[in-house]
Structures are given as structure tokens and as C-alpha cells.
Design a protein around this motif. Structure first.
Motif, PDB file in Angstrom:
ATOM      1  N   CYS A  54       0.830  -1.215   0.000  1.00 25.36           N
ATOM      2  CA  CYS A  54       0.000   0.000   0.000  1.00 25.36           C
ATOM      3  C   CYS A  54       0.856   1.253   0.000  1.00 25.36           C
ATOM      4  CB  CYS A  54      -0.966   0.004   1.175  1.00 25.36           C
ATOM      5  SG  CYS A  54      -0.225   0.300   2.793  1.00 25.36           S
ATOM      6  N   CYS A  55       2.080   1.144   0.468  1.00 20.52           N
ATOM      7  CA  CYS A  55       2.975   2.309   0.490  1.00 20.52           C
ATOM      8  C   CYS A  55       3.338   2.738  -0.924  1.00 20.52           C
ATOM      9  CB  CYS A  55       4.231   1.994   1.292  1.00 20.52           C
ATOM     10  SG  CYS A  55       3.878   1.564   2.998  1.00 20.52           S
ATOM     11  N   ALA A  56       3.644   1.775  -1.785  1.00 20.65           N
ATOM     12  CA  ALA A  56       3.969   2.091  -3.177  1.00 20.65           C
ATOM     13  C   ALA A  56       2.759   2.687  -3.894  1.00 20.65           C
ATOM     14  CB  ALA A  56       4.458   0.841  -3.902  1.00 20.65           C
ATOM     15  N   VAL A  57       1.589   2.148  -3.612  1.00 15.20           N
ATOM     16  CA  VAL A  57       0.361   2.655  -4.221  1.00 15.20           C
ATOM     17  C   VAL A  57       0.102   4.098  -3.777  1.00 15.20           C
ATOM     18  CG1 VAL A  57      -2.145   2.352  -4.294  1.00 15.20           C
ATOM     19  CG2 VAL A  57      -0.650   0.371  -4.471  1.00 15.20           C
ATOM     20  N   ALA A  58       0.279   4.355  -2.489  1.00 10.48           N
ATOM     21  CA  ALA A  58       0.052   5.707  -1.965  1.00 10.48           C
ATOM     22  C   ALA A  58       1.073   6.690  -2.525  1.00 10.48           C
ATOM     23  CB  ALA A  58       0.112   5.707  -0.439  1.00 10.48           C
ATOM     24  N   TRP A  59       2.308   6.264  -2.671  1.00 12.90           N
ATOM     25  CA  TRP A  59       3.351   7.151  -3.210  1.00 12.90           C
ATOM     26  C   TRP A  59       2.995   7.586  -4.630  1.00 12.90           C
ATOM     27  CZ3 TRP A  59       6.896  10.431  -2.107  1.00 12.90           C
ATOM     28  CH2 TRP A  59       7.829  10.813  -3.064  1.00 12.90           C
ATOM     29  N   GLU A  60       2.442   6.655  -5.404  1.00 11.88           N
ATOM     30  CA  GLU A  60       2.062   6.965  -6.775  1.00 11.88           C
ATOM     31  C   GLU A  60       0.717   7.688  -6.863  1.00 11.88           C
ATOM     32  OE1 GLU A  60       2.098   3.223  -8.788  1.00 11.88           O
ATOM     33  OE2 GLU A  60       4.268   2.983  -8.571  1.00 11.88           O
ATOM     34  N   GLY A  61       0.004   7.788  -5.744  1.00  8.67           N
ATOM     35  CA  GLY A  61      -1.299   8.443  -5.747  1.00  8.67           C
ATOM     36  C   GLY A  61      -2.363   7.618  -6.450  1.00  8.67           C
ATOM     37  N   ARG A  62      -2.242   6.296  -6.410  1.00  6.88           N
ATOM     38  CA  ARG A  62      -3.160   5.424  -7.137  1.00  6.88           C
ATOM     39  C   ARG A  62      -4.077   4.640  -6.201  1.00  6.88           C
ATOM     40  NH1 ARG A  62      -3.095   5.615 -12.174  1.00  6.88           N
ATOM     41  NH2 ARG A  62      -3.961   3.539 -12.390  1.00  6.88           N
ATOM     42  N   GLN A  63      -4.281   5.146  -4.986  1.00  8.96           N
ATOM     43  CA  GLN A  63      -5.191   4.476  -4.067  1.00  8.96           C
ATOM     44  C   GLN A  63      -6.621   4.578  -4.598  1.00  8.96           C
ATOM     45  OE1 GLN A  63      -3.132   6.994  -3.259  1.00  8.96           O
ATOM     46  NE2 GLN A  63      -4.183   8.577  -2.145  1.00  8.96           N
ATOM     47  N   ILE A  64      -7.473   3.699  -4.114  1.00  9.48           N
ATOM     48  CA  ILE A  64      -8.857   3.668  -4.577  1.00  9.48           C
ATOM     49  C   ILE A  64      -9.534   4.988  -4.226  1.00  9.48           C
ATOM     50  CG2 ILE A  64     -11.110   2.572  -4.246  1.00  9.48           C
ATOM     51  CD1 ILE A  64      -9.605  -0.034  -3.722  1.00  9.48           C
ATOM     52  N   ARG A  65     -10.229   5.535  -5.201  1.00  9.97           N
ATOM     53  CA  ARG A  65     -10.951   6.793  -4.999  1.00  9.97           C
ATOM     54  C   ARG A  65     -12.329   6.690  -5.647  1.00  9.97           C
ATOM     55  NH1 ARG A  65      -7.056  11.508  -4.948  1.00  9.97           N
ATOM     56  NH2 ARG A  65      -5.016  10.554  -4.958  1.00  9.97           N
ATOM     57  N   MET A  66     -13.240   7.403  -5.085  1.00 14.13           N
ATOM     58  CA  MET A  66     -14.560   7.556  -5.692  1.00 14.13           C
ATOM     59  C   MET A  66     -14.541   8.924  -6.375  1.00 14.13           C
ATOM     60  SD  MET A  66     -15.872   4.815  -4.967  1.00 14.13           S
ATOM     61  CE  MET A  66     -15.324   3.500  -3.934  1.00 14.13           C
ATOM     62  N   ASP A  67     -13.976   8.975  -7.574  1.00 16.05           N
ATOM     63  CA  ASP A  67     -13.667  10.269  -8.176  1.00 16.05           C
ATOM     64  C   ASP A  67     -14.462  10.601  -9.439  1.00 16.05           C
ATOM     65  OD1 ASP A  67     -12.479   8.427  -9.803  1.00 16.05           O
ATOM     66  OD2 ASP A  67     -10.465   9.251  -9.660  1.00 16.05           O
ATOM     67  N   VAL A  68     -15.568   9.906  -9.670  1.00 13.59           N
ATOM     68  CA  VAL A  68     -16.371  10.201 -10.858  1.00 13.59           C
ATOM     69  C   VAL A  68     -16.871  11.643 -10.809  1.00 13.59           C
ATOM     70  CG1 VAL A  68     -18.486   9.600 -12.108  1.00 13.59           C
ATOM     71  CG2 VAL A  68     -17.034   7.805 -11.176  1.00 13.59           C
ATOM     72  N   GLY A 158      -3.631   9.942  -9.286  1.00 10.31           N
ATOM     73  CA  GLY A 158      -4.634   8.957  -8.898  1.00 10.31           C
ATOM     74  C   GLY A 158      -5.994   9.192  -9.515  1.00 10.31           C
ATOM     75  N   THR A 159      -6.156  10.213 -10.361  1.00 12.40           N
ATOM     76  CA  THR A 159      -7.480  10.506 -10.883  1.00 12.40           C
ATOM     77  C   THR A 159      -7.726   9.913 -12.254  1.00 12.40           C
ATOM     78  OG1 THR A 159      -6.709  12.598 -11.798  1.00 12.40           O
ATOM     79  CG2 THR A 159      -7.670  12.647  -9.570  1.00 12.40           C
TER      80      THR A 159
END
Length: 161
Positions: A54-68, A158-159
Motif C-alpha cells: 500500500c505504500c507504493a500505491v500511496a506514493w504513486e497516488g493510485r489508491q482507490i478513490r470515488m472520483d467520478v 490517482g485521478t
């Protein structure tokens, strides 16, 4: 066998889990003997893999988002919402770490161990606050770097999903 560094976090952890599972399957179906501690250790390895990955995912800003809806906002408002989202992630990481610390301390003090593997429970349980702490720090660093560079969207990485 030492775990190697891996760009996505977790290193050899999934490989070790697969090897344990394979050995358990071979033992169970060919020799009618299973490894009693295999399920516990595979679960602990999975926890370690998730909370280091999860650290690598967070660094890249690719965590799960509800961004519609967020993606339909004007750029300035979208940037504000994305920064707020990152700040909420950091606050959550701090809260999880603070609330987990007494549990981790008690597990270490009482030398609590798993039932089948007799493995110290402090190790897999500590992976949760360690992962969250690193995730919060990496997101904070990413926000600071973007702010100093004057980059547009603090959460643009991440968007796109």
C-alpha cells in the motif's frame, strides 16, 4: 532466503506464500499429511504484503478513490478536493497508528503467539500501523514536493482510473 526489494513493495512475500501453499497441497494430497501452521503463516504473509504494498500505491497516488464526480469539477475545485482527500488519508493513517500502538505494545509485552505456528502476533499486527505510517508519510512527502514545485493537481496521479 532474504526478501529482495521490489518496486511495488512486498518483495518475495507472495512467492513465499505460494511455496508454503504448494508444499501443503503436496503433503495433503500425496502423503496425507498437512502442515498445521501453513494457513496462519500464509495469512500473516498476506497481511505483510498488503501493508507494504500500500505504500507504493500511496506514493504513486493510485489508491482507490470515488472520483467520478470529482473529475467533473472545474480544475481549481478538483485540486482542492484532491488535496483534501490526501489530507484525510494522512489523518486516517495517524489515527490508525495511534489506536494500534497500545494493542501492539500489549501483544509484545504478553508475548502473544498464534495457535498453530506459535508465531509472535506482534509481527503481523505491527504491519498494519507500520504500513499506515509509511503510507501517510509518503503521501505527505508527495504533497509537499508537489506544493514546492507549484504543480497543478496534487492528486492527478490517482485521478486517471
Amino acid at each position: 532466503m532474504a526478501a529482495r526489494a521490489h518496486p511495488r513493495g512486498g518483495g518475495d512475500i507472495p512467492d513465499h506464500s505460494v511455496a508454503i501453499n504448494f508444499a501443503n497441497i503436496i503433503g495433503r494430497y500425496f502423503f496425507s499429511i498437512s502442515i498445521p501452521w501453513a494457513e496462519e503463516i500464509m495469512l500473516f504473509l498476506m497481511v505483510g504484503c498488503v501493508f507494504t504494498g500500500c505504500c507504493a500505491v500511496a506514493w504513486e497516488g493510485r489508491q482507490i478513490r470515488m472520483d467520478v464526480v470529482v473529475n467533473m469539477l472545474p480544475p481549481k475545485l478538483r485540486e482542492l478536493v484532491n488535496v483534501f482527500s490526501e489530507l484525510v488519508l494522512i489523518a486516517t493513517a495517524v489515527a490508525v497508528t495511534v489506536f494500534a500502538w497500545p494493542v501492539i505494545s500489549d501483544l509484545a509485552a504478553f508475548d502473544e503467539r498464534s495457535q498453530a505456528a506459535n508465531f509472535p502476533l506482534v509481527i503481523p499486527q505491527a504491519m498494519v500501523p507500520i504500513g499506515y505510517t509509511l503510507m501517510g508519510l509518503l503521501v505527505a512527502i508527495r504533497l509537499i514536493v508537489r506544493w514546492r514545485r507549484g504543480a497543478g493537481d496534487a492528486g492527478s496521479a490517482g485521478t486517471s482510473h
